[in-house]
Design a protein around this motif. Structure first.
Motif, PDB file in Angstrom:
ATOM      1  N   LYS A 113       9.738  14.558  -2.706  1.00  0.00           N
ATOM      2  CA  LYS A 113       9.369  14.757  -4.113  1.00  0.00           C
ATOM      3  C   LYS A 113      10.236  15.857  -4.725  1.00  0.00           C
ATOM      4  CE  LYS A 113       6.342  14.741  -7.674  1.00  0.00           C
ATOM      5  NZ  LYS A 113       7.087  14.441  -8.860  1.00  0.00           N
ATOM      6  N   LEU A 151       7.108  13.860   2.705  1.00  0.00           N
ATOM      7  CA  LEU A 151       6.955  13.365   1.339  1.00  0.00           C
ATOM      8  C   LEU A 151       7.026  14.477   0.297  1.00  0.00           C
ATOM      9  CD1 LEU A 151       4.245  10.587   1.831  1.00  0.00           C
ATOM     10  CD2 LEU A 151       6.731  10.347   1.665  1.00  0.00           C
ATOM     11  N   SER A 202       7.394   6.049 -10.031  1.00  0.00           N
ATOM     12  CA  SER A 202       6.382   5.741 -11.046  1.00  0.00           C
ATOM     13  C   SER A 202       6.787   4.491 -11.817  1.00  0.00           C
ATOM     14  CB  SER A 202       6.231   6.926 -12.002  1.00  0.00           C
ATOM     15  OG  SER A 202       5.812   8.065 -11.288  1.00  0.00           O
ATOM     16  N   SER A 204      12.983   9.664   4.401  1.00  0.00           N
ATOM     17  CA  SER A 204      11.861   9.816   5.323  1.00  0.00           C
ATOM     18  C   SER A 204      12.228   9.414   6.745  1.00  0.00           C
ATOM     19  CB  SER A 204      10.683   8.980   4.835  1.00  0.00           C
ATOM     20  OG  SER A 204       9.625   9.031   5.748  1.00  0.00           O
ATOM     21  N   ARG A 223       1.838   1.924  -3.532  1.00  0.00           N
ATOM     22  CA  ARG A 223       0.723   2.529  -4.262  1.00  0.00           C
ATOM     23  C   ARG A 223       0.614   4.025  -3.945  1.00  0.00           C
ATOM     24  NH1 ARG A 223      -1.457  -2.392  -2.443  1.00  0.00           N
ATOM     25  NH2 ARG A 223      -1.784  -3.866  -4.141  1.00  0.00           N
ATOM     26  N   GLN A 224       0.798   4.366  -2.692  1.00  0.00           N
ATOM     27  CA  GLN A 224       0.737   5.777  -2.271  1.00  0.00           C
ATOM     28  C   GLN A 224       1.864   6.567  -2.928  1.00  0.00           C
ATOM     29  OE1 GLN A 224      -1.549   7.364  -0.587  1.00  0.00           O
ATOM     30  NE2 GLN A 224      -0.492   9.318  -0.410  1.00  0.00           N
ATOM     31  N   TYR A 225       3.068   6.016  -2.937  1.00  0.00           N
ATOM     32  CA  TYR A 225       4.210   6.702  -3.563  1.00  0.00           C
ATOM     33  C   TYR A 225       3.983   6.883  -5.063  1.00  0.00           C
ATOM     34  CZ  TYR A 225       7.002   6.094   0.710  1.00  0.00           C
ATOM     35  OH  TYR A 225       7.494   6.148   1.999  1.00  0.00           O
ATOM     36  N   ASP A 226       3.337   5.909  -5.683  1.00  0.00           N
ATOM     37  CA  ASP A 226       3.007   6.033  -7.108  1.00  0.00           C
ATOM     38  C   ASP A 226       2.011   7.172  -7.308  1.00  0.00           C
ATOM     39  OD1 ASP A 226       2.665   5.625  -9.832  1.00  0.00           O
ATOM     40  OD2 ASP A 226       1.561   3.756  -9.615  1.00  0.00           O
ATOM     41  N   ARG A 227       0.968   7.245  -6.482  1.00  0.00           N
ATOM     42  CA  ARG A 227      -0.023   8.318  -6.598  1.00  0.00           C
ATOM     43  C   ARG A 227       0.613   9.688  -6.411  1.00  0.00           C
ATOM     44  NH1 ARG A 227      -3.399   4.431  -4.230  1.00  0.00           N
ATOM     45  NH2 ARG A 227      -2.869   5.042  -2.121  1.00  0.00           N
ATOM     46  N   LEU A 228       1.598   9.775  -5.510  1.00  0.00           N
ATOM     47  CA  LEU A 228       2.271  11.054  -5.239  1.00  0.00           C
ATOM     48  C   LEU A 228       3.347  11.382  -6.276  1.00  0.00           C
ATOM     49  CD1 LEU A 228       2.700  10.727  -1.360  1.00  0.00           C
ATOM     50  CD2 LEU A 228       1.083  12.198  -2.596  1.00  0.00           C
ATOM     51  N   GLN A 273       0.828  -1.205   0.000  1.00  0.00           N
ATOM     52  CA  GLN A 273       0.000   0.000   0.000  1.00  0.00           C
ATOM     53  C   GLN A 273       0.874   1.272   0.000  1.00  0.00           C
ATOM     54  OE1 GLN A 273      -3.226  -0.240  -0.517  1.00  0.00           O
ATOM     55  NE2 GLN A 273      -3.325   1.976  -0.690  1.00  0.00           N
ATOM     56  N   THR A 274       2.030   1.195   0.633  1.00  0.00           N
ATOM     57  CA  THR A 274       2.965   2.327   0.630  1.00  0.00           C
ATOM     58  C   THR A 274       3.458   2.593  -0.794  1.00  0.00           C
ATOM     59  OG1 THR A 274       3.659   1.738   2.868  1.00  0.00           O
ATOM     60  CG2 THR A 274       5.088   3.230   1.641  1.00  0.00           C
TER      61      THR A 274
END
Length: 148
Positions: free
Chosen positions: A76, A72, A39, A65, A30-35, A27-28
């Motif tokens: 980025k 985050l 990618s 982190s 997936r979150q990093y991909d969304r942010l 899930q982490t």
């Protein structure tokens, strides 16, 4: 066994394997991909596929982190700046190669005779073909402007 070479850019790992390799929960990832932090590529069924480079970047995000306490949004920005520095470094290399080529071309001197033949020659010298011609033969020497 494989038709293509496998390198750091080849997307091989499904999300569960990538999460294990990076020491994170899927899930982490997936979150990093969304942010937009990491990618991964997409498989034909739209599933995420991670490369070795993606795994290394996930570990770097985790290090920034946990060890450095960067949030985050800061991570980025750091990753974007690092990518920009890499792109600029490649552009500098391209420009240096172009300058070297122009400088090499600037060292060439050409001579042209009345007959219209053009030959490369060195500074202060007439080409061999021009020496044997009659005195009335005109010699024109030119050189492109120097690159500074």
């Amino acid at each position: 066994m494989y038709d293509q070479d496998v390198d750091a850019e080849t997307a091989l790992f499904v999300i569960s394997v990538a999460a294990d390799l990076a020491g994170m929960h899927p899930q982490t990832l997936r979150q990093y991909d969304r942010l937009g932090l990491v990618s991964p590529s997409r498989a034909p069924g739209r599933g995420r596929r991670y490369s070795a480079r993606d795994i290394a970047q996930l570990r770097e995000v985790q290090r920034l982190s946990q060890e450095d306490g960067v949030n985050l949004a800061g991570i980025k920005r750091i990753l974007d700046l690092e990518n920009q520095v890499l792109a600029l470094g490649h552009r500098v290399e391209e420009l240096e190669a172009e300058i070297a080529h122009v400088r090499q071309q600037a060292r060439r001197i050409f001579a042209a005779g009345v007959a219209g033949d053009i030959v490369a020659t060195s500074v202060g010298r007439r080409p061999e073909a021009q020496r044997s011609t009659a005195r009335s033969t005109a010699l024109v020497v030119w050189k492109p402007d120097r690159v500074r």
